[in-house]
Design a protein around this motif. Structure first.
Motif, PDB file in Angstrom:
ATOM      1  N   LEU A 127       6.382   1.474   0.746  1.00 16.34           N
ATOM      2  CA  LEU A 127       5.316   1.778   1.692  1.00 16.34           C
ATOM      3  C   LEU A 127       4.495   0.514   1.941  1.00 16.34           C
ATOM      4  CD1 LEU A 127       4.027   5.175   0.248  1.00 16.34           C
ATOM      5  CD2 LEU A 127       5.708   4.842   2.061  1.00 16.34           C
ATOM      6  N   GLU A 128       3.971   0.405   3.135  1.00 16.14           N
ATOM      7  CA  GLU A 128       3.165  -0.766   3.481  1.00 16.14           C
ATOM      8  C   GLU A 128       1.759  -0.618   2.921  1.00 16.14           C
ATOM      9  OE1 GLU A 128       1.741  -3.303   7.442  1.00 16.14           O
ATOM     10  OE2 GLU A 128       3.367  -1.828   7.563  1.00 16.14           O
ATOM     11  N   ASN A 129       1.389  -1.558   2.045  1.00 12.88           N
ATOM     12  CA  ASN A 129       0.049  -1.583   1.433  1.00 12.88           C
ATOM     13  C   ASN A 129      -0.250  -0.331   0.607  1.00 12.88           C
ATOM     14  OD1 ASN A 129      -0.484  -4.028   2.834  1.00 12.88           O
ATOM     15  ND2 ASN A 129      -1.100  -2.868   4.640  1.00 12.88           N
ATOM     16  N   ALA A 130       0.805   0.312   0.099  1.00 18.45           N
ATOM     17  CA  ALA A 130       0.613   1.525  -0.709  1.00 18.45           C
ATOM     18  C   ALA A 130       1.753   1.664  -1.705  1.00 18.45           C
ATOM     19  CB  ALA A 130       0.533   2.761   0.177  1.00 18.45           C
TER      20      ALA A 130
ATOM     21  N   CYS B  99       6.725  11.051  -8.008  1.00 17.95           N
ATOM     22  CA  CYS B  99       7.333  11.345  -6.703  1.00 17.95           C
ATOM     23  C   CYS B  99       8.832  11.052  -6.755  1.00 17.95           C
ATOM     24  CB  CYS B  99       6.676  10.506  -5.618  1.00 17.95           C
ATOM     25  SG  CYS B  99       7.396  10.749  -3.981  1.00 17.95           S
ATOM     26  N   LEU B 100       9.634  12.062  -6.419  1.00 21.28           N
ATOM     27  CA  LEU B 100      11.094  11.899  -6.432  1.00 21.28           C
ATOM     28  C   LEU B 100      11.654  11.550  -5.059  1.00 21.28           C
ATOM     29  CD1 LEU B 100      12.009  14.908  -8.754  1.00 21.28           C
ATOM     30  CD2 LEU B 100      11.788  12.489  -9.356  1.00 21.28           C
ATOM     31  N   ARG B 101      10.825  11.632  -4.026  1.00 28.64           N
ATOM     32  CA  ARG B 101      11.186  11.237  -2.659  1.00 28.64           C
ATOM     33  C   ARG B 101      12.329  12.062  -2.075  1.00 28.64           C
ATOM     34  NH1 ARG B 101      13.621   6.894  -2.284  1.00 28.64           N
ATOM     35  NH2 ARG B 101      14.165   6.541  -4.446  1.00 28.64           N
TER      36      ARG B 101
ATOM     37  N   TYR C 239       0.027   9.091  -3.098  1.00 27.04           N
ATOM     38  CA  TYR C 239       0.208   7.643  -3.090  1.00 27.04           C
ATOM     39  C   TYR C 239      -1.122   6.969  -3.410  1.00 27.04           C
ATOM     40  CZ  TYR C 239      -2.038   7.864   1.476  1.00 27.04           C
ATOM     41  OH  TYR C 239      -2.930   8.101   2.479  1.00 27.04           O
ATOM     42  N   PHE C 240      -1.021   5.684  -3.719  1.00 24.06           N
ATOM     43  CA  PHE C 240      -2.199   4.888  -4.040  1.00 24.06           C
ATOM     44  C   PHE C 240      -2.186   3.639  -3.173  1.00 24.06           C
ATOM     45  CE2 PHE C 240      -0.759   7.115  -7.840  1.00 24.06           C
ATOM     46  CZ  PHE C 240      -1.877   7.850  -8.174  1.00 24.06           C
ATOM     47  N   CYS C 241      -3.321   3.327  -2.596  1.00 28.39           N
ATOM     48  CA  CYS C 241      -3.419   2.130  -1.765  1.00 28.39           C
ATOM     49  C   CYS C 241      -3.470   0.884  -2.646  1.00 28.39           C
ATOM     50  CB  CYS C 241      -4.660   2.189  -0.876  1.00 28.39           C
ATOM     51  SG  CYS C 241      -4.567   3.468   0.409  1.00 28.39           S
ATOM     52  N   ALA C 242      -2.925  -0.206  -2.123  1.00 27.15           N
ATOM     53  CA  ALA C 242      -2.942  -1.466  -2.846  1.00 27.15           C
ATOM     54  C   ALA C 242      -4.370  -1.991  -2.954  1.00 27.15           C
ATOM     55  CB  ALA C 242      -2.046  -2.482  -2.134  1.00 27.15           C
ATOM     56  N   GLN C 243      -4.543  -2.964  -3.826  1.00 27.66           N
ATOM     57  CA  GLN C 243      -5.872  -3.534  -4.022  1.00 27.66           C
ATOM     58  C   GLN C 243      -6.370  -4.160  -2.724  1.00 27.66           C
ATOM     59  OE1 GLN C 243      -6.048  -6.398  -7.173  1.00 27.66           O
ATOM     60  NE2 GLN C 243      -8.259  -6.576  -7.131  1.00 27.66           N
ATOM     61  N   GLY C 244      -7.610  -3.858  -2.375  1.00 29.79           N
ATOM     62  CA  GLY C 244      -8.185  -4.364  -1.140  1.00 29.79           C
ATOM     63  C   GLY C 244      -7.985  -3.451   0.047  1.00 29.79           C
TER      64      GLY C 244
ATOM     65  N   THR D  86       4.650  11.188   8.302  1.00 27.50           N
ATOM     66  CA  THR D  86       3.610  10.419   8.995  1.00 27.50           C
ATOM     67  C   THR D  86       3.981   8.949   8.984  1.00 27.50           C
ATOM     68  OG1 THR D  86       1.231  10.004   9.111  1.00 27.50           O
ATOM     69  CG2 THR D  86       2.220  10.021   6.930  1.00 27.50           C
ATOM     70  N   ASP D  87       3.317   8.189   9.828  1.00 29.77           N
ATOM     71  CA  ASP D  87       3.552   6.753   9.912  1.00 29.77           C
ATOM     72  C   ASP D  87       2.965   6.076   8.677  1.00 29.77           C
ATOM     73  OD1 ASP D  87       3.985   4.152  10.607  1.00 29.77           O
ATOM     74  OD2 ASP D  87       2.700   4.163  12.391  1.00 29.77           O
ATOM     75  N   THR D  88       3.836   5.574   7.820  1.00 32.72           N
ATOM     76  CA  THR D  88       3.374   5.003   6.551  1.00 32.72           C
ATOM     77  C   THR D  88       2.692   3.651   6.717  1.00 32.72           C
ATOM     78  OG1 THR D  88       5.576   4.046   6.189  1.00 32.72           O
ATOM     79  CG2 THR D  88       5.150   6.211   5.236  1.00 32.72           C
ATOM     80  N   THR D  89       2.815   3.040   7.906  1.00 30.64           N
ATOM     81  CA  THR D  89       2.147   1.749   8.122  1.00 30.64           C
ATOM     82  C   THR D  89       0.640   1.923   8.329  1.00 30.64           C
ATOM     83  OG1 THR D  89       2.547   1.847  10.508  1.00 30.64           O
ATOM     84  CG2 THR D  89       4.229   0.788   9.145  1.00 30.64           C
ATOM     85  N   LYS D  90       0.205   3.174   8.545  1.00 29.10           N
ATOM     86  CA  LYS D  90      -1.211   3.435   8.794  1.00 29.10           C
ATOM     87  C   LYS D  90      -1.862   4.226   7.663  1.00 29.10           C
ATOM     88  CE  LYS D  90      -0.487   3.469  13.809  1.00 29.10           C
ATOM     89  NZ  LYS D  90      -0.624   4.261  15.053  1.00 29.10           N
ATOM     90  N   LEU D  91      -1.195   4.282   6.518  1.00 30.03           N
ATOM     91  CA  LEU D  91      -1.750   5.044   5.402  1.00 30.03           C
ATOM     92  C   LEU D  91      -3.015   4.397   4.852  1.00 30.03           C
ATOM     93  CD1 LEU D  91       1.481   5.967   3.395  1.00 30.03           C
ATOM     94  CD2 LEU D  91       0.107   7.465   4.854  1.00 30.03           C
TER      95      LEU D  91
END
Length: 202
Positions: free
Chosen positions: A72-75, A81-83, A91-96, A115-120
């Motif tokens: 995931l982008e930035n997450a 989660c077995l996907r 999910y957890f957002c990256a630092q910052g 959902t669009d994972t680039t906007k999480l």
């Protein structure tokens, strides 16, 4: 599962030999993490698949089950989660970064997230820099004001000192008396020069 549509998906199965429940309730929670069938046992559960489908080495997932992307982008996906198709994952957002949309992702039957994972997650705008700039400007203004006030005080003190010095010089003026000779050149009988004085003030 697509090869056996008549089976559909079995969410749970309870089998009892008598009136007492002597099996683990693990299958009632997220299907025991099994992709297809979850069979409760006294010690836990056993995952199973439909006919002619093999259980993979993780002992949870049947062959042919679609998975959603793990990246995931930035997450980062939660460890549990077995996907798999039908799984709901947090999910957890990256630092910052901070979550800007939904709190959980759902893996669809097509093997893609719902959902669009680039906007999480969206990037956090650091407030400390703005506050630091404001504080720097305030400090600069205060420093300039204090410096100007000090200069004004020094000038006023200098003026007062010069005025006092000037006044003190006038108050301490001394009068001097010096003899001035008044000569009478008409005859020799007039008063002597030392008999006539005048007062001079300086």
């Amino acid at each position: 599962m697509s090869q056996h549509p008549e089976l559909g998906r079995l969410d749970g199965m309870d089998i009892y030999a008598d009136d007492s429940i002597d099996v683990s309730p693990i299958c009632s929670i997220n299907n025991g993490r099994c992709s297809t069938f979850c069979f409760p046992t006294p010690s836990g559960r056993t995952c199973g698949c439909q006919d002619n489908v093999q259980l993979q080495s993780d002992q949870l997932t049947c062959e042919g089950v679609k998975f959603c992307p793990s990246s995931l982008e930035n997450a980062v996906l939660s460890p549990d989660c077995l996907r798999r198709s039908g799984d709901s994952c947090s999910y957890f957002c990256a630092q910052g970064y901070v979550s800007s949309t939904i709190e959980k992702l759902l893996c669809t039957t097509e093997g893609v997230w719902n959902t669009d994972t680039t906007k999480l997650c969206s990037k956090i705008i650091p407030k400390q820099n703005k506050e630091g700039n404001a504080e720097s400007k305030i400090s600069l203004y205060v420093g300039g004001a204090v410096g100007g006030l000090i200069v004004i005080i020094i000038v006023v003190v200098a003026i007062i000192f010069l005025l006092k010095r000037r006044n003190s010089g006038r108050e301490t003026g001394v009068e001097y008396e010096q003899p001035v000779a008044n000569f009478n050149l008409s005859n020799g009988d007039g008063p002597k020069p030392e008999d006539h004085y005048c007062t001079l003030s300086f």
